[in-house]
Design a protein around this motif. Structure first.
Motif, PDB file in Angstrom:
ATOM      1  N   LEU A   1       0.665  -1.306   0.186  1.00 30.05           N
ATOM      2  CA  LEU A   1       0.048   0.119  -0.235  1.00 30.05           C
ATOM      3  C   LEU A   1       1.318   1.218   0.381  1.00 30.05           C
ATOM      4  CD1 LEU A   1      -2.716  -1.079   2.509  1.00 30.05           C
ATOM      5  CD2 LEU A   1      -2.450  -1.140  -0.073  1.00 30.05           C
ATOM      6  N   ASP A   2      -0.429   2.541  -0.355  1.00 31.51           N
ATOM      7  CA  ASP A   2       0.971   3.998  -0.606  1.00 31.51           C
ATOM      8  C   ASP A   2       1.333   4.157   0.561  1.00 31.51           C
ATOM      9  OD1 ASP A   2       0.567   3.570  -2.794  1.00 31.51           O
ATOM     10  OD2 ASP A   2      -1.122   5.198  -3.163  1.00 31.51           O
ATOM     11  N   ASP A   3       1.091   3.763   1.627  1.00 28.90           N
ATOM     12  CA  ASP A   3       1.932   3.966   3.025  1.00 28.90           C
ATOM     13  C   ASP A   3       2.149   3.158   3.951  1.00 28.90           C
ATOM     14  OD1 ASP A   3      -0.278   1.900   3.570  1.00 28.90           O
ATOM     15  OD2 ASP A   3      -0.979   3.289   5.420  1.00 28.90           O
ATOM     16  N   GLY A   4       3.126   1.963   2.818  1.00 29.76           N
ATOM     17  CA  GLY A   4       3.828   1.398   3.453  1.00 29.76           C
ATOM     18  C   GLY A   4       3.465  -0.503   3.870  1.00 29.76           C
ATOM     19  N   ARG A   5       2.183   0.181   4.339  1.00 29.89           N
ATOM     20  CA  ARG A   5       1.155  -1.645   5.286  1.00 29.89           C
ATOM     21  C   ARG A   5       1.446  -2.351   3.597  1.00 29.89           C
ATOM     22  NH1 ARG A   5      -4.048   0.817   7.812  1.00 29.89           N
ATOM     23  NH2 ARG A   5      -4.012   1.389   5.886  1.00 29.89           N
ATOM     24  N   LEU A   6       0.962  -4.030   4.306  1.00 32.80           N
ATOM     25  CA  LEU A   6       0.491  -5.043   3.010  1.00 32.80           C
ATOM     26  C   LEU A   6      -0.702  -5.091   2.945  1.00 32.80           C
ATOM     27  CD1 LEU A   6       3.940  -6.760   4.516  1.00 32.80           C
ATOM     28  CD2 LEU A   6       2.796  -5.492   2.085  1.00 32.80           C
ATOM     29  N   GLY A   7      -1.632  -5.352   2.034  1.00 31.03           N
ATOM     30  CA  GLY A   7      -2.593  -6.155   1.962  1.00 31.03           C
ATOM     31  C   GLY A   7      -2.821  -7.007   1.213  1.00 31.03           C
ATOM     32  N   LEU A   8      -4.258  -7.752   1.824  1.00 24.89           N
ATOM     33  CA  LEU A   8      -4.777  -8.460   0.922  1.00 24.89           C
ATOM     34  C   LEU A   8      -5.885  -9.149   0.599  1.00 24.89           C
ATOM     35  CD1 LEU A   8      -3.649 -11.856   0.275  1.00 24.89           C
ATOM     36  CD2 LEU A   8      -4.468 -12.388   2.148  1.00 24.89           C
ATOM     37  N   ILE A   9      -5.900  -8.870  -1.085  1.00 25.93           N
ATOM     38  CA  ILE A   9      -7.698  -9.407  -2.013  1.00 25.93           C
ATOM     39  C   ILE A   9      -7.800 -10.227  -2.483  1.00 25.93           C
ATOM     40  CG2 ILE A   9      -6.646  -6.424  -2.148  1.00 25.93           C
ATOM     41  CD1 ILE A   9      -6.774  -7.498  -4.478  1.00 25.93           C
ATOM     42  N   ASP A  10      -9.339 -10.309  -2.093  1.00 19.34           N
ATOM     43  CA  ASP A  10      -9.671 -11.426  -3.140  1.00 19.34           C
ATOM     44  C   ASP A  10      -9.975 -12.705  -2.110  1.00 19.34           C
ATOM     45  OD1 ASP A  10     -10.800 -13.013  -5.039  1.00 19.34           O
ATOM     46  OD2 ASP A  10      -8.805 -13.050  -6.372  1.00 19.34           O
ATOM     47  N   PHE A  11     -10.658 -12.338  -1.220  1.00  9.54           N
ATOM     48  CA  PHE A  11     -11.211 -13.447  -0.007  1.00  9.54           C
ATOM     49  C   PHE A  11     -12.104 -14.376  -1.587  1.00  9.54           C
ATOM     50  CE2 PHE A  11      -9.046 -10.715   1.431  1.00  9.54           C
ATOM     51  CZ  PHE A  11      -8.500 -11.478   3.118  1.00  9.54           C
ATOM     52  N   GLY A  12     -12.416 -14.978  -2.525  1.00  9.50           N
ATOM     53  CA  GLY A  12     -12.871 -15.169  -3.465  1.00  9.50           C
ATOM     54  C   GLY A  12     -12.927 -16.865  -3.063  1.00  9.50           C
ATOM     55  N   GLN A  13     -11.801 -17.333  -2.245  1.00  7.57           N
ATOM     56  CA  GLN A  13     -11.799 -18.631  -2.494  1.00  7.57           C
ATOM     57  C   GLN A  13     -11.253 -18.768  -1.000  1.00  7.57           C
ATOM     58  OE1 GLN A  13      -9.074 -21.199  -4.119  1.00  7.57           O
ATOM     59  NE2 GLN A  13      -9.271 -22.741  -4.231  1.00  7.57           N
ATOM     60  N   VAL A  14     -11.793 -18.884   0.286  1.00  8.64           N
ATOM     61  CA  VAL A  14     -11.057 -19.273   1.720  1.00  8.64           C
ATOM     62  C   VAL A  14     -11.345 -20.987   2.476  1.00  8.64           C
ATOM     63  CG1 VAL A  14     -11.750 -17.362   2.638  1.00  8.64           C
ATOM     64  CG2 VAL A  14     -13.747 -18.755   2.661  1.00  8.64           C
ATOM     65  N   LYS A  15     -10.077 -21.295   2.848  1.00  9.10           N
ATOM     66  CA  LYS A  15     -10.743 -23.382   3.486  1.00  9.10           C
ATOM     67  C   LYS A  15     -10.832 -22.789   5.137  1.00  9.10           C
ATOM     68  CE  LYS A  15      -9.798 -27.260   3.155  1.00  9.10           C
ATOM     69  NZ  LYS A  15     -11.107 -28.107   3.002  1.00  9.10           N
ATOM     70  N   GLN A  16     -11.457 -24.422   5.273  1.00  7.29           N
ATOM     71  CA  GLN A  16     -11.669 -23.963   6.708  1.00  7.29           C
ATOM     72  C   GLN A  16     -11.213 -25.277   6.983  1.00  7.29           C
ATOM     73  OE1 GLN A  16     -15.774 -23.575   8.675  1.00  7.29           O
ATOM     74  NE2 GLN A  16     -14.495 -23.200  11.027  1.00  7.29           N
ATOM     75  N   ILE A  17     -10.522 -25.658   7.781  1.00  4.84           N
ATOM     76  CA  ILE A  17      -9.568 -27.072   8.529  1.00  4.84           C
ATOM     77  C   ILE A  17     -10.131 -28.138   9.392  1.00  4.84           C
ATOM     78  CG2 ILE A  17      -7.914 -27.139   7.024  1.00  4.84           C
ATOM     79  CD1 ILE A  17      -6.309 -26.447   9.642  1.00  4.84           C
ATOM     80  N   SER A  18     -10.893 -28.806  10.084  1.00  2.00           N
ATOM     81  CA  SER A  18     -10.736 -29.214  10.877  1.00  2.00           C
ATOM     82  C   SER A  18     -10.151 -28.898  12.055  1.00  2.00           C
ATOM     83  CB  SER A  18     -11.215 -30.978  10.957  1.00  2.00           C
ATOM     84  OG  SER A  18     -10.097 -31.705  10.653  1.00  2.00           O
ATOM     85  N   VAL A  19     -10.644 -29.005  13.013  1.00  2.00           N
ATOM     86  CA  VAL A  19     -10.102 -29.230  14.646  1.00  2.00           C
ATOM     87  C   VAL A  19      -8.673 -30.181  14.589  1.00  2.00           C
ATOM     88  CG1 VAL A  19     -10.267 -29.185  16.802  1.00  2.00           C
ATOM     89  CG2 VAL A  19     -11.837 -28.232  15.987  1.00  2.00           C
ATOM     90  N   ARG A  20      -9.195 -31.284  14.421  1.00  2.00           N
ATOM     91  CA  ARG A  20      -8.275 -32.520  14.694  1.00  2.00           C
ATOM     92  C   ARG A  20      -6.730 -32.064  13.491  1.00  2.00           C
ATOM     93  NH1 ARG A  20      -6.881 -36.909  11.610  1.00  2.00           N
ATOM     94  NH2 ARG A  20      -5.809 -38.948  12.339  1.00  2.00           N
ATOM     95  N   SER A  21      -6.995 -31.491  12.011  1.00  2.00           N
ATOM     96  CA  SER A  21      -5.265 -31.156  11.565  1.00  2.00           C
ATOM     97  C   SER A  21      -4.921 -30.223  12.011  1.00  2.00           C
ATOM     98  CB  SER A  21      -5.992 -30.785  10.043  1.00  2.00           C
ATOM     99  OG  SER A  21      -7.276 -32.063   9.403  1.00  2.00           O
ATOM    100  N   GLN A  22      -6.129 -29.017  12.516  1.00  2.00           N
ATOM    101  CA  GLN A  22      -5.164 -27.772  13.062  1.00  2.00           C
ATOM    102  C   GLN A  22      -4.419 -28.051  14.637  1.00  2.00           C
ATOM    103  OE1 GLN A  22      -8.675 -25.451  13.432  1.00  2.00           O
ATOM    104  NE2 GLN A  22      -7.313 -24.100  14.209  1.00  2.00           N
ATOM    105  N   ARG A  23      -3.982 -29.211  15.342  1.00  2.00           N
ATOM    106  CA  ARG A  23      -3.847 -29.940  15.559  1.00  2.00           C
ATOM    107  C   ARG A  23      -2.715 -30.721  15.725  1.00  2.00           C
ATOM    108  NH1 ARG A  23      -9.475 -32.110  19.955  1.00  2.00           N
ATOM    109  NH2 ARG A  23      -9.689 -29.243  20.525  1.00  2.00           N
ATOM    110  N   THR A  24      -2.664 -31.669  14.632  1.00  2.00           N
ATOM    111  CA  THR A  24      -1.852 -31.970  14.529  1.00  2.00           C
ATOM    112  C   THR A  24      -0.495 -31.338  13.588  1.00  2.00           C
ATOM    113  OG1 THR A  24      -2.959 -33.858  14.491  1.00  2.00           O
ATOM    114  CG2 THR A  24      -1.005 -34.485  12.823  1.00  2.00           C
ATOM    115  N   LEU A  25      -1.351 -30.613  12.743  1.00  2.00           N
ATOM    116  CA  LEU A  25      -0.578 -29.489  12.365  1.00  2.00           C
ATOM    117  C   LEU A  25       0.545 -28.685  13.614  1.00  2.00           C
ATOM    118  CD1 LEU A  25       0.141 -28.480   9.380  1.00  2.00           C
ATOM    119  CD2 LEU A  25      -1.701 -26.989   9.250  1.00  2.00           C
ATOM    120  N   GLY A  26      -0.251 -28.127  14.190  1.00  2.00           N
ATOM    121  CA  GLY A  26       0.367 -27.710  15.304  1.00  2.00           C
ATOM    122  C   GLY A  26       1.295 -28.660  16.346  1.00  2.00           C
TER     123      GLY A  26
END
Length: 289
Positions: A91-116
């Motif tokens: 961005l012009d002020d130096g910050r970082l922007g993320l756009i286009d949330f047309g594709q999102v994903k939700q993973i299971s709690v089990r996968s979250q814990r194992t990944l952690g």
């Protein structure tokens, strides 16, 4: 993490209230340049893309992406699933922007814990050759859903996890190479990768690619391990609170069921008594559970 207000690592556009309909989505406008043009813009401004200013910007960029994706993946399990340089803006002020949330994903709690757990095992290891540590990492990778082709070395699952989440390595166990295009890459022996984590892999490959382009050694595992530990501690605390809340409810349920049983035992064995038993059972059963 401590519950206090903080500066978000990435700026995301929000819907503009009152201007959104079923057919039209009006959002904040993020003024800046896409990351895909960052090198060109640096050269236009006289900044050496390989100089110290560019490396400083690169570390800020990597830190922001790592924090944003680490927290959304490991804490909420709901994350942006289409990260690429065209969706990332400086961005012009130096910050970082993320756009286009047309594709999102939700993973299971089990996968979250194992990944952690994978992140913590990678970050806490003391050697890249210790058989016990490699076996632990491999076990977690297999638990996550990684499958290798027959005949692959036993260090294969650990090598896949290290290749994907630790870009600071020069070599991998099992004789594998760190380059994904190498004929000896651990990717070559993958039979299947957990479907839930495919889009997680897109995020990690993006961050790895940016780090490689900037010549910065960057370990996602080391950065994500503290996030995983906080998430694990939060889950443990939540389970303890729920256990304390549910215990009295269970005790009341057992008492109610016992009282209902005593009442039904005293009812006469005739038409009215049987009808009354059914009524008492209906009242007590939901609470007893």
């Amino acid at each position: 993490p401590d519950g206090l207000p903080c500066e978000p690592p990435l700026v995301t556009p929000l819907p503009v209230a009152g201007l959104v309909t079923r057919r039209v989505l009006v959002m904040d406008f993020l003024r800046g340049e896409p990351l895909s043009r960052a090198v060109d813009k640096m050269e236009e401004r006289g900044i050496d893309p390989n100089g110290p200013e560019a490396r400083l910007f690169g570390r800020r960029l990597l830190g922001a992406l790592t924090t944003a994706f680490g927290r959304t993946i490991l804490e909420s399990g709901f994350f942006h699933a289409d990260p690429h340089p065209g969706n990332l803006f400086v961005l012009d002020d130096g910050r970082l922007g993320l756009i286009d949330f047309g594709q999102v994903k939700q993973i299971s709690v089990r996968s979250q814990r194992t990944l952690g757990k994978v992140m913590m095992a990678l970050a806490d290891r003391t050697s890249d050759t210790d058989p016990a540590e490699l076996a632990k990492i491999s076990e977690l990778a297999l638990e996550l859903g990684v499958e290798l082709k027959e005949g692959s070395p036993p260090e294969g699952p650990a090598a896949v996890a290290m290749w994907l989440f630790d870009g600071a390595l020069d070599s991998l166990p099992g004789g594998f190479d760190v380059g994904e295009l190498s004929p000896n890459s651990p990717v070559k022996v993958l039979k299947s990768f957990p479907q839930e984590c495919v889009l997680v892999g897109r995020s990690t490959v993006l961050i790895k690619g940016i780090a490689a382009r900037l010549g910065i050694r960057w370990s996602l595992a080391n950065e994500w391990a503290p996030i995983a530990k906080r998430a694990q501690a939060r889950d443990s605390k939540l389970r303890a609170v729920l256990a304390r809340l549910l215990l009295p409810a269970r005790w009341v349920g057992w008492k109610l069921a016992a009282a209902a049983g005593a009442v039904m035992a005293r009812l006469p064995d005739d038409g009215w008594g049987r009808k009354a038993r059914r009524g008492v059972a209906r009242l007590a059963a939901p609470r007893a559970k």
